[in-house]
Design an enzyme around this catalytic site. Structure first.
Site, mmCIF file in Angstrom:
data_model
loop_
_atom_site.group_PDB
_atom_site.id
_atom_site.type_symbol
_atom_site.label_atom_id
_atom_site.label_comp_id
_atom_site.label_asym_id
_atom_site.label_seq_id
_atom_site.Cartn_x
_atom_site.Cartn_y
_atom_site.Cartn_z
ATOM 1 N N GLN A 111 0.824 -1.214 0.000
ATOM 2 C CA GLN A 111 0.000 0.000 0.000
ATOM 3 C C GLN A 111 0.858 1.264 0.000
ATOM 4 O OE1 GLN A 111 -3.122 0.500 -0.583
ATOM 5 N NE2 GLN A 111 -3.652 -1.661 -0.712
ATOM 6 N N SER A 112 2.032 1.206 -0.599
ATOM 7 C CA SER A 112 2.914 2.371 -0.640
ATOM 8 C C SER A 112 2.294 3.515 -1.458
ATOM 9 C CB SER A 112 4.248 1.954 -1.259
ATOM 10 O OG SER A 112 4.948 3.080 -1.730
ATOM 11 N N ASN A 113 2.170 4.674 -0.830
ATOM 12 C CA ASN A 113 1.740 5.873 -1.563
ATOM 13 C C ASN A 113 2.829 6.339 -2.507
ATOM 14 O OD1 ASN A 113 -0.764 6.350 -0.066
ATOM 15 N ND2 ASN A 113 0.602 6.753 1.654
#
Ligand SMILES: *Cc1c(COP(=O)(O)O)cnc(C)c1O
Length: 338
Positions: free
Chosen positions: A82-84
């Protein structure tokens, strides 16, 4: 004077034009009133540009200028599911017409919900056309990226490695540009910020803000809230990138002024605790703010705790940097109790 000095030095580092700037600076009247303390202003770094915005685009705007100058046709980056940061690299690659390869680390965070692996940022990466390479998390953030870049080079590509979190000295230079905006906007709105507060992880956001503030807003503290549950590592990285950025900008930097606040990260990176969830719900209900449980809500939880501890008075004006991260909210829906 010092403000124009910072602006002049920043102008020496061209951008590729990813961001729509300045981002708004707005008062959070309901939240400030509810807390009964200083006036809180929100700097909308969640509105930096396409790809659903966020703080990485401001760094990428300058870092990717270097990539294009080197003739890169492919971006390589890495991060958790879920890395932005990855999502913003994927967005930037789409806009610039570059191929995008992302190393996706599994296992740093135990999936908190069934949606975690596929929705939110994981979905947007695919929507923006990135090619995903799944790898187990070993703690080595950059080694697997170098390996992938070598493989792509062997296939005739010209890859550019975007560092983890887009954090390096040039990324920090990019973030100093937020200070010229805050200085200008607060001046126009007739207040002097006492402090800028935000969540700090890979470090270049705080590094750029610190270097910029020391020149253009010298009475304003920059307070990073550790969200990695590794406050010493975060502080060391902030100092490293800030030192490098100050060198590039030929500006002074005093590392003693770097403040990273511990105690608000919850049990671990990516795991929201009660204070995070309270901050997320409170700001949603009072301001229709859409924070995320990994970063910005932990930052706000830290800010609320500092206000409650009496650090600032009612006469103070604080700037809360909303660093973005909304897409990951949807990967945590079942864990939020809303
Ligand atoms: C990456 C990120 C941060 C932390 O910024 P760093 O420059 O890595 O310290 C804060 N908030 C959000 C939403 C992020 O994605």
């Amino acid at each position: 004077m010092s403000m124009s000095l910072l602006a002049d030095r920043l102008a020496e580092f061209p951008t590729v034009g990813l961001c729509t700037l300045p981002t708004p600076l707005k008062p959070l009247k309901n939240l400030s009133c509810h807390l009964g303390g200083p006036m809180i202003w929100e700097k909308r770094e969640d509105m930096t540009g396409h790809g659903m915005g966020g703080n990485k685009l401001r760094k990428l705007d300058r870092v990717l200028y270097q990539a294009l100058e080197q003739g890169a046709d492919t971006l390589v980056s890495g991060g958790v599911v879920q890395s932005n940061s990855q999502r913003q690299v994927a967005a930037a690659a789409a806009i610039l017409g570059l191929e995008c390869h992302l190393v996706v680390f599994h296992g740093r965070v135990a999936p908190p919900t069934a949606q975690y692996e596929t929705s939110g940022n994981a979905f947007l990466n695919r929507l923006y056309g990135a090619l995903l390479h799944d790898r187990p998390w070993s703690g080595d953030r950059n080694g697997p990226l170098a390996t992938l870049a070598n493989e792509l080079r062997a296939k005739g590509k010209c890859p550019f490695i975007v560092p983890y979190g887009v954090s390096d000295p040039l990324g920090a230079v990019g973030y100093a540009s937020a200070i010229t905006e805050i200085a200008e906007q607060s001046n126009r709105l007739q207040f002097e910020p006492t402090a800028i507060i935000h969540c700090s992880g890979s470090g270049a956001t705080q590094a750029g803000l610190s270097v910029g503030a020391q020149t253009a807003l010298p009475n304003c503290q920059v307070v990073g809230i550790d969200i990695d549950a590794e406050p010493e590592r975060v502080r060391a990285d902030v100092v490293t990138y800030a030192t490098g950025a100050a060198e590039l900008l030929r500006l002074p930097f005093d590392a003693h002024l770097v403040e990273v606040v511990a105690g608000h990260a919850g049990p671990a990176y990516g795991v929201p605790h009660d204070a995070t969830l309270d901050a997320l719900r409170l700001s949603g209900r009072l301001e229709a703010m859409t924070l995320d449980p990994v970063y910005s809500a932990k930052g706000l939880a830290g800010l609320i705790a500092l206000i409650k501890s009496g650090r600032w008075s009612k006469a103070d004006n604080l700037v809360f940097l909303n660093t973005g991260g909304v897409p990951s909210l949807f990967a945590y829906v079942d864990a939020l109790g809303i």
